[in-house]
Structures are given as C-alpha cells and as structure tokens.
Design an enzyme around this catalytic site. Structure first.
Site, PDB file in Angstrom:
ATOM      1  N   LYS A 103       0.817  -1.219   0.000  1.00 57.02           N
ATOM      2  CA  LYS A 103       0.000   0.000   0.000  1.00 57.02           C
ATOM      3  C   LYS A 103       0.851   1.271   0.000  1.00 57.02           C
ATOM      4  CE  LYS A 103       0.314  -0.849   4.712  1.00 57.02           C
ATOM      5  NZ  LYS A 103       0.549  -2.146   5.376  1.00 57.02           N
ATOM      6  N   VAL A 130      -5.308  -3.199   1.120  1.00 58.68           N
ATOM      7  CA  VAL A 130      -6.268  -2.500   1.979  1.00 58.68           C
ATOM      8  C   VAL A 130      -7.067  -3.509   2.798  1.00 58.68           C
ATOM      9  CG1 VAL A 130      -8.254  -0.953   2.072  1.00 58.68           C
ATOM     10  CG2 VAL A 130      -6.489  -0.596   0.338  1.00 58.68           C
ATOM     11  N   ASP A 199      -0.373   5.154   7.433  1.00 61.36           N
ATOM     12  CA  ASP A 199      -0.798   3.870   6.872  1.00 61.36           C
ATOM     13  C   ASP A 199      -2.249   3.953   6.403  1.00 61.36           C
ATOM     14  OD1 ASP A 199      -0.434   0.746   6.670  1.00 61.36           O
ATOM     15  OD2 ASP A 199      -2.273   1.038   7.816  1.00 61.36           O
ATOM     16  N   LYS A 203      -4.023   3.780   2.401  1.00 61.72           N
ATOM     17  CA  LYS A 203      -5.173   2.952   2.031  1.00 61.72           C
ATOM     18  C   LYS A 203      -6.346   3.819   1.576  1.00 61.72           C
ATOM     19  CE  LYS A 203      -3.615  -0.505   5.332  1.00 61.72           C
ATOM     20  NZ  LYS A 203      -3.760  -1.063   6.690  1.00 61.72           N
TER      21      LYS A 203
END
Length: 432
Positions: A103, A130, A199, A203
């Site tokens: 990702k 994801v 993070d 996503k």
C-alpha cells in the site's frame, strides 16, 4: 493442463503463508484456475534466515531480477518503495501479471504503475493492500461497477483501532494503550506510520481511486493521527454516546472529492462504532445499493495471504482464458478538494472560567461565524468546595453541520477570549 510460473518476492509473515498455500494446495488451485501454479522461486535478502514456513531451500534466491523475468505471475510482498518499484516495473515490462500488497508504494506511485500496466496490457492487482482479508477492492470495482459510490468510510488500521478501543474500554491513556499494543505485537517497534495516520492515508488514497475512478496519491490525503487523543476525550465522547475511531474517509462533494484521515466521533450504535480490537471495517454508501459494510481481520500473515491468493487465482484464470489485463477504471477526473471544503459536525471541548456571561460570549462567537450549536454540556469544577472560591467550567459542545473554515475561525476567536483557559480538543463527528 497449462502451467503458470509464479515468482514470489518476499518471505515475511504474509509471503511465507502465500508460499505455503502455493506448495500445499496445488491441486485445489489447479482446479480453480484451470492451470498448475508452479512456484519457481522466492526472492529474499538472506536465504538462510529462519521463517514461519520453510519452503524447499532451493526455491530461495537473492537474484530477484532474474526471477521476475521468467515468471507469468509475480507476487510482490517485500514492502517499501525500493526495490519493490523497480521489480514491479521490470515484471510489467516482461509481460508478467503482478499481484502486490504494497500500500505504501501504491499510495506514492500507484498512478504511474497503473499507467505502465495499462500500456503493457497486463494486470496489476492489489486486494491485499487495503484491510487485509476483507474483500473490499473487488466489490468496489466489480460488484458496484454499475452503481455510483458517494462515500467510503473505514477503519483500515488495526493498530490504531486496538489503541482507541483499549482507551475506551479501560480508561487508559494513549501511551499506556500503545505500550500494550506493542507488547501484544499489534504495534511495530516504530509505530509512527500507524499512530500518525500515514498507513490509513495510503489505504484511503487507494479506496478513493477505485471508488471515484480517478487516480489519487498519498499527497492528496489530508492526514491527522491519534497521538493527541486523550483519556479525557475518550471519556467525554463515551459520556455523550460516542466512540472515537481513526477513519479514512473518501466522499464525493460538489466540485470534486475529499480524501481525509483523522480521529472521528461516531455514535456508539453506528456499525463502525462497534468494531473492536485490531479488526478493520469499511462502510460504503452508494446511490442504488445504499449502505454496505465489510468487516474482518485487517492484518496478519494468513488473513492477508487469503487476499493475495484471491488476486492470484483471478489473474491465473484470465491468463488461461485470455483477454487484456485490467487494473482500475479511470473514466473520470475529479479534483481532490482541500479539507476546508469539507462540511461536517464538530465536537469542541473547552475549559473556561466559571463566571456570568461566559456562555453568552461563546455562543455569540459561534453565531458570528455561522456555526450552529446543537448541544452544550457544562460541568463546574470548584477549587475549594461546592460554594467556595473561583472555579472553572468544562464545556462540551456539539455543532450542527458546518464548514471546516467556519469552524476553524470560530475556534480561533474563542481561544482569544480572556475567559477561556484552553480549547482542549476539536474533533469531527460523522455517522449522524
């Protein structure tokens, strides 16, 4: 039966489980794809390292470049930007289908990689990028392809959800909940990417790209982490019937799309409000389908390997049956909008002097900036006793829907009042 050569890049927790499935479930995979999937090599830094699952030693190699040049399907699970980017591009140039769970790379360079795959006529799949095992990307691109998605809102980082859930259920401070998440293995030694929201933002960029058929990158996402969320915030939200979650939100607005990640108050009865521990969930709103929720484990070797293998099987079927590769459908060009374009409800926590006229001054500033108050709760704290000495008032205000710019101006004006000790927190409210 046709044989497809599979190259695996990376043998960490997820890579090891993918190798296990490819080697142990060969007959099942052949029946499902119409081809034998032959694992021809696993690229690693150290062939002698101890791994969760040990494949035959002769499969391990440090020569990733040679490995991808002879593969029909390349599975990239190395993580990071390099050498993953170079190896994916090399795979595409040699006509290999690519499956990745990276990702971070997709959020930074996704648009360029999608374009390269389109030009080469190969497939680039990334379901595992994801929400781990949760099948969310294929439902958006396939099942909802005939609908119009208006909003995607999700808990897509298990570490932060574990921390916030622990704070909610035990009353712990952020630092204590983070320490517990680290002890249990939910948080990395360096948890920055999780707790600062990076993070989840990566996503969010992927989800927005698929939902709105426009290629977005990490730089398009407004990002706020959870390090500023206190036990007091959690307790106040709980008392008002809310729970705090770190949400990735992508929504279509007039003039474009807003993509953002930030701590958010949700009603406790909202489906996302009930997501506990390190689980993930994605809530999708579409014009015809209405509201849909996808829930499950968002991380871990086996759950994420499940998502990887779903892409591998799909890609293998295409290679057997023929047809062009398919990545994403970019039929629209919707500009990303700044956070100031967002309109939502807000929760503001103030510490003020307990004296006559304070509430009227605060209310007047809200009215001057066009922000309507829905509810206000006051708790008075005395220094010496119930009826003795000066005190302070803790104010918890929830607004009606308002623009980000108007709310920011309101908070700035309130902060300038001499009767305000501090603006303790300002959080957005969703789901109502």
């Amino acid at each position: 039966m046709k044989t497809l050569k599979v190259a695996l890049l990376g043998a960490g927790n997820v890579g090891s489980q993918v190798a296990r499935i490819l080697l142990e479930d060969t007959e099942v995979l052949a029946a499902r794809t119409g081809a034998r999937l032959e694992l021809v090599g696993i690229a690693v830094r150290n062939v002698d390292a101890t791994r969760e699952y040990a494949a035959p030693r002769e499969l391990y190699t440090t020569d990733a470049s040679t490995l991808v040049r002879g593969a029909d399907i390349v599975i990239e699970l190395m993580g990071g930007l390099e050498p993953a980017r170079t190896l994916i591009l090399e795979s595409i140039e040699h006509g290999a289908t690519v499956v990745t769970g990276n990702k971070a790379l997709l959020a930074v360079d996704g648009p360029a990689l999608y374009e390269k795959a389109d030009q080469a006529g190969v497939q680039l799949s990334y379901e595992a990028a994801v929400a781990g095992a949760i099948p969310i990307l294929r439902p958006i691109t396939d099942s909802l392809a005939g609908d119009k998605i208006t909003r995607v809102m999700g808990i897509v980082n298990g570490t932060t959800n574990f921390i916030l859930d622990a704070m909610d259920s035990t009353g712990a401070e952020f630092s204590d909940a983070l320490a517990e998440a680290t002890r249990l293995g939910y948080a990395e030694a360096d948890p920055t990417a999780d707790i600062e929201g990076h993070d989840a933002a990566a996503k969010g960029a992927i989800l927005a790209s698929l939902a709105f058929h426009t290629r977005y990158a990490l730089e398009d996402v407004h990002c706020e982490g959870i390090t500023g969320v206190t036990a007091t915030d959690i307790a106040a939200a709980k008392d008002a019937g809310y729970v705090i979650k770190l949400l990735a939100i992508a929504e279509k607005l007039d003039g474009g799309v807003s993509v953002r990640v930030h701590p958010t108050l949700l009603p406790r009865e909202h489906p996302l409000g009930a997501v506990r521990g390190a689980f993930n969930a994605v809530f999708v709103e579409a014009e015809s389908a209405g509201e849909l929720m996808f829930y499950g484990r968002g991380a871990g070797g086996s759950p994420t390997a499940s998502a990887v293998m779903g892409d591998v099987v799909s890609a293998a079927r295409r290679l057997v049956l023929g047809g062009p590769g398919r990545t994403d459908s970019t039929i629209e060009v919707l500009p990303v909008l700044p956070i100031d374009a967002v309109s939502t409800r807000y929760y503001i926590h103030l510490d003020a002097a307990d004296q006559p006229g304070v509430l009227s001054k605060i209310s007047a500033l809200f009215a001057e900036n066009g922000v309507s108050i829905e509810s206000m709760r006051q708790t008075v704290h005395r220094e010496h006793g119930e009826n003795e000495g000066p005190g302070s008032a803790e104010l918890r205000i929830v607004t009606h829907r308002a623009g980000e710019a108007a709310l920011a101006a309101t908070v700035k004006a309130i902060n300038g009042l001499d009767v305000i000790n501090s603006v303790t927190s300002v959080l957005r409210v969703e789901g109502v």
